[in-house]
Design a protein around this motif. Structure first.
Motif, PDB file in Angstrom:
ATOM      1  N   ALA A 148     -38.354 -15.383  59.284  1.00  0.00           N
ATOM      2  CA  ALA A 148     -37.606 -14.149  59.546  1.00  0.00           C
ATOM      3  C   ALA A 148     -37.618 -13.250  58.313  1.00  0.00           C
ATOM      4  CB  ALA A 148     -36.167 -14.477  59.960  1.00  0.00           C
ATOM      5  N   ARG A 156     -34.220 -12.773  65.570  1.00  0.00           N
ATOM      6  CA  ARG A 156     -35.571 -13.104  65.117  1.00  0.00           C
ATOM      7  C   ARG A 156     -35.738 -14.626  65.013  1.00  0.00           C
ATOM      8  NH1 ARG A 156     -40.001 -10.836  65.788  1.00  0.00           N
ATOM      9  NH2 ARG A 156     -38.808  -8.935  65.517  1.00  0.00           N
ATOM     10  N   THR A 210     -42.039  -7.763  55.237  1.00  0.00           N
ATOM     11  CA  THR A 210     -43.291  -7.088  55.576  1.00  0.00           C
ATOM     12  C   THR A 210     -43.014  -5.722  56.208  1.00  0.00           C
ATOM     13  OG1 THR A 210     -44.362  -9.228  55.929  1.00  0.00           O
ATOM     14  CG2 THR A 210     -45.439  -7.324  56.890  1.00  0.00           C
ATOM     15  N   HIS A 270     -40.963 -11.636  57.979  1.00  0.00           N
ATOM     16  CA  HIS A 270     -41.107 -10.567  58.977  1.00  0.00           C
ATOM     17  C   HIS A 270     -40.450  -9.272  58.490  1.00  0.00           C
ATOM     18  CE1 HIS A 270     -41.093  -8.584  62.907  1.00  0.00           C
ATOM     19  NE2 HIS A 270     -39.852  -8.241  62.611  1.00  0.00           N
ATOM     20  N   TYR A 271     -39.200  -9.380  58.036  1.00  0.00           N
ATOM     21  CA  TYR A 271     -38.479  -8.179  57.626  1.00  0.00           C
ATOM     22  C   TYR A 271     -38.963  -7.621  56.288  1.00  0.00           C
ATOM     23  CZ  TYR A 271     -35.603  -8.770  61.675  1.00  0.00           C
ATOM     24  OH  TYR A 271     -35.191  -8.884  62.974  1.00  0.00           O
ATOM     25  N   TYR A 306     -38.350 -16.973  67.133  1.00  0.00           N
ATOM     26  CA  TYR A 306     -39.290 -17.919  66.535  1.00  0.00           C
ATOM     27  C   TYR A 306     -39.051 -19.332  67.055  1.00  0.00           C
ATOM     28  CZ  TYR A 306     -40.977 -14.466  63.160  1.00  0.00           C
ATOM     29  OH  TYR A 306     -41.544 -13.367  62.559  1.00  0.00           O
TER      30      TYR A 306
END
Length: 96
Positions: A57, A37, A63, A60-61, A41
């Motif tokens: 990152a 990830r 969420t 992202h995780y 990015y």
């Protein structure tokens, strides 16, 4: 079954950890996912600061986890509603 010592690398930093043997594969896969990830990015955005990449990152995780929790909670509610409906049907059937 016991704990083992492993070293994982996240964003070019090595972290020594003690994990249960059953969780070793999960921790290693998680580390790999985080690094992938971050790399994604780094390649697709004009972000070079490691802290910013790590934060993105994590966001992202986190969420994804919250989305999954909401989905599971919604499914649990749907199942509970169906069970209640079946209970009413059975009560009606047996009370006749």
């Amino acid at each position: 079954m016991g704990e083992i010592s492993i070293k994982i690398t996240i964003s070019d930093r090595i972290y020594p950890l003690k994990v249960n043997t059953e969780e070793e594969e999960i921790v290693r896969r998680a580390s790999k996912m985080i690094n992938e990830r971050i790399k994604d990015y780094q390649e697709n955005y004009a972000v070079r600061d490691k802290q910013d990449l790590l934060s993105m990152a994590v966001l992202h995780y986190a969420t994804a986890v919250l989305r999954t929790e909401n989905k599971v909670q919604s499914q649990d509610t749907t199942v509970a509603d169906k069970v209640d409906q079946l209970d009413v049907l059975l009560d009606n059937f047996f009370s006749k």
